[in-house]
Design a protein around this motif. Structure first.
Motif, PDB file in Angstrom:
ATOM      1  N   LEU A  50      49.683  82.468 -43.646  1.00 21.14           N
ATOM      2  CA  LEU A  50      49.282  81.169 -44.176  1.00 21.14           C
ATOM      3  C   LEU A  50      50.007  80.060 -43.424  1.00 21.14           C
ATOM      4  N   ARG A  51      51.284  80.212 -43.232  1.00 23.18           N
ATOM      5  CA  ARG A  51      52.090  79.224 -42.517  1.00 23.18           C
ATOM      6  C   ARG A  51      51.557  79.028 -41.097  1.00 23.18           C
ATOM      7  N   ARG A  52      51.233  80.117 -40.423  1.00 19.19           N
ATOM      8  CA  ARG A  52      50.721  80.039 -39.048  1.00 19.19           C
ATOM      9  C   ARG A  52      49.312  79.469 -38.974  1.00 19.19           C
ATOM     10  N   SER A  53      48.599  79.432 -40.092  1.00 20.70           N
ATOM     11  CA  SER A  53      47.225  78.936 -40.066  1.00 20.70           C
ATOM     12  C   SER A  53      47.142  77.413 -40.069  1.00 20.70           C
ATOM     13  N   LEU A  54      48.276  76.724 -40.209  1.00 26.39           N
ATOM     14  CA  LEU A  54      48.260  75.262 -40.167  1.00 26.39           C
ATOM     15  C   LEU A  54      47.928  74.804 -38.749  1.00 26.39           C
ATOM     16  N   MET A  55      46.965  73.918 -38.654  1.00 31.10           N
ATOM     17  CA  MET A  55      46.539  73.400 -37.361  1.00 31.10           C
ATOM     18  C   MET A  55      46.524  71.876 -37.414  1.00 31.10           C
ATOM     19  N   ALA A  56      46.777  71.258 -36.272  1.00 30.12           N
ATOM     20  CA  ALA A  56      46.737  69.801 -36.158  1.00 30.12           C
ATOM     21  C   ALA A  56      45.628  69.402 -35.204  1.00 30.12           C
ATOM     22  N   GLU A  66      36.636  81.425 -42.265  1.00 29.91           N
ATOM     23  CA  GLU A  66      36.255  82.491 -43.203  1.00 29.91           C
ATOM     24  C   GLU A  66      36.348  83.851 -42.522  1.00 29.91           C
ATOM     25  N   GLY A  67      36.984  84.777 -43.197  1.00 29.41           N
ATOM     26  CA  GLY A  67      37.056  86.137 -42.695  1.00 29.41           C
ATOM     27  C   GLY A  67      38.141  86.372 -41.664  1.00 29.41           C
ATOM     28  N   LYS A  68      38.667  85.330 -41.058  1.00 26.74           N
ATOM     29  CA  LYS A  68      39.735  85.528 -40.083  1.00 26.74           C
ATOM     30  C   LYS A  68      41.009  85.831 -40.850  1.00 26.74           C
ATOM     31  N   GLU A  69      41.642  86.891 -40.482  1.00 28.36           N
ATOM     32  CA  GLU A  69      42.794  87.317 -41.267  1.00 28.36           C
ATOM     33  C   GLU A  69      44.138  87.061 -40.615  1.00 28.36           C
ATOM     34  N   THR A  70      44.206  87.034 -39.293  1.00 28.13           N
ATOM     35  CA  THR A  70      45.483  86.886 -38.620  1.00 28.13           C
ATOM     36  C   THR A  70      45.481  85.634 -37.758  1.00 28.13           C
ATOM     37  N   PHE A  71      46.494  84.802 -37.947  1.00 30.05           N
ATOM     38  CA  PHE A  71      46.626  83.567 -37.185  1.00 30.05           C
ATOM     39  C   PHE A  71      47.890  83.617 -36.349  1.00 30.05           C
ATOM     40  N   SER A  72      47.848  82.930 -35.230  1.00 25.56           N
ATOM     41  CA  SER A  72      49.048  82.769 -34.417  1.00 25.56           C
ATOM     42  C   SER A  72      49.392  81.282 -34.412  1.00 25.56           C
ATOM     43  N   ASP A  73      50.614  80.970 -34.051  1.00 30.11           N
ATOM     44  CA  ASP A  73      51.019  79.565 -34.021  1.00 30.11           C
ATOM     45  C   ASP A  73      50.067  78.778 -33.136  1.00 30.11           C
ATOM     46  N   SER A  74      49.687  77.587 -33.595  1.00 29.71           N
ATOM     47  CA  SER A  74      48.641  76.816 -32.936  1.00 29.71           C
ATOM     48  C   SER A  74      49.168  75.754 -31.971  1.00 29.71           C
ATOM     49  N   GLY A  75      50.466  75.573 -31.875  1.00 26.72           N
ATOM     50  CA  GLY A  75      51.001  74.534 -31.014  1.00 26.72           C
ATOM     51  C   GLY A  75      50.779  73.141 -31.573  1.00 26.72           C
ATOM     52  N   LEU A  76      50.801  73.030 -32.881  1.00 27.99           N
ATOM     53  CA  LEU A  76      50.540  71.733 -33.499  1.00 27.99           C
ATOM     54  C   LEU A  76      51.552  70.677 -33.084  1.00 27.99           C
ATOM     55  N   GLU A  77      52.742  71.094 -32.663  1.00 24.02           N
ATOM     56  CA  GLU A  77      53.746  70.141 -32.211  1.00 24.02           C
ATOM     57  C   GLU A  77      53.247  69.340 -31.017  1.00 24.02           C
ATOM     58  N   LEU A  78      52.489  69.990 -30.127  1.00 16.76           N
ATOM     59  CA  LEU A  78      51.954  69.300 -28.947  1.00 16.76           C
ATOM     60  C   LEU A  78      50.905  68.267 -29.336  1.00 16.76           C
ATOM     61  N   VAL A  79      50.087  68.592 -30.315  1.00  9.84           N
ATOM     62  CA  VAL A  79      49.068  67.643 -30.795  1.00  9.84           C
ATOM     63  C   VAL A  79      49.753  66.424 -31.395  1.00  9.84           C
ATOM     64  N   ILE A  80      50.757  66.655 -32.214  1.00  6.20           N
ATOM     65  CA  ILE A  80      51.467  65.557 -32.864  1.00  6.20           C
ATOM     66  C   ILE A  80      52.196  64.700 -31.826  1.00  6.20           C
ATOM     67  N   LEU A  91      46.026  67.466 -40.485  1.00  3.22           N
ATOM     68  CA  LEU A  91      46.700  68.748 -40.654  1.00  3.22           C
ATOM     69  C   LEU A  91      45.906  69.543 -41.672  1.00  3.22           C
ATOM     70  N   GLY A  92      45.510  70.752 -41.304  1.00  2.77           N
ATOM     71  CA  GLY A  92      44.728  71.574 -42.211  1.00  2.77           C
ATOM     72  C   GLY A  92      45.018  73.049 -42.029  1.00  2.77           C
ATOM     73  N   PHE A  93      44.999  73.756 -43.130  1.00  6.61           N
ATOM     74  CA  PHE A  93      45.192  75.203 -43.090  1.00  6.61           C
ATOM     75  C   PHE A  93      43.858  75.872 -42.826  1.00  6.61           C
ATOM     76  N   GLN A  94      43.855  76.846 -41.941  1.00  7.05           N
ATOM     77  CA  GLN A  94      42.625  77.549 -41.601  1.00  7.05           C
ATOM     78  C   GLN A  94      42.429  78.832 -42.399  1.00  7.05           C
ATOM     79  N   ALA A  95      43.475  79.338 -43.020  1.00  9.86           N
ATOM     80  CA  ALA A  95      43.355  80.553 -43.826  1.00  9.86           C
ATOM     81  C   ALA A  95      42.470  80.262 -45.038  1.00  9.86           C
ATOM     82  N   ALA A  96      41.516  81.138 -45.280  1.00 13.04           N
ATOM     83  CA  ALA A  96      40.544  80.933 -46.359  1.00 13.04           C
ATOM     84  C   ALA A  96      41.213  80.857 -47.734  1.00 13.04           C
ATOM     85  N   TYR A  97      42.367  81.434 -47.888  1.00 16.48           N
ATOM     86  CA  TYR A  97      43.041  81.465 -49.185  1.00 16.48           C
ATOM     87  C   TYR A  97      44.047  80.323 -49.355  1.00 16.48           C
ATOM     88  N   ALA A  98      44.119  79.393 -48.427  1.00 21.26           N
ATOM     89  CA  ALA A  98      45.104  78.308 -48.487  1.00 21.26           C
ATOM     90  C   ALA A  98      44.933  77.458 -49.747  1.00 21.26           C
TER      91      ALA A  98
END
Length: 148
Positions: A50-56, A66-80, A91-98
């Protein structure tokens, strides 16, 4: 409240200060919303997915995968860090259960599982702190500017 309404006159007058405060505040929001319960935050962390699903993004709110189960760090620091003053950092979580983890869920889900789960409120708690986050970011940036 808007960012512009939160910053002081000093921030408006010193070249580059407002943008630095904006980026610092946005990064603080991203860091705080991902802070685990065990570390004094409100995010439940079991696997870290869930933490890794945060994207900027600076163009649109990140969408739920939907249906994606595993997330990797998105590099949101670079976007910011690349966000310009006057833009919006989404800023939004991509995990369906967020949303379920933030707001809670009572009932039967689409897989037939029954839940009576309280929400953790990790998004709401940080959003409510926006004025304090901007004030804190301004103090941090002002300290850097004055030390230079």
């Amino acid at each position: 409240m808007s960012f512009a309404a939160e910053v002081s006159e000093w921030c408006r007058q010193v070249e580059g200060a407002a943008e630095a405060v904006f980026q610092t505040a946005a990064q603080t929001v991203a860091n705080e919303v991902r802070t685990a319960v065990a570390e004094g935050g409100r995010m439940p962390v079991k696997t870290g997915n869930l933490r890794r699903s945060l994207m900027a993004s600076t163009s649109a709110m990140p969408t739920i995968k939907e249906g994606k189960e595993t997330f990797s760090d998105s590099g949101l620091e670079l976007v910011i860090a690349g966000a310009q003053l006057g833009s919006t950092v989404y800023l939004g979580f991509q995990a369906a259960y967020a949303a379920r983890m933030n707001y809670g869920f009572v009932g039967t889900d689409s897989l037939g599982r029954t839940f009576n789960q309280a929400g953790y409120g990790f998004v709401d708690a940080v959003a409510q702190r926006w004025p304090q986050i901007v004030t804190q970011a301004e103090a941090t940036v002002r300290g850097r500017f004055e030390a230079a």
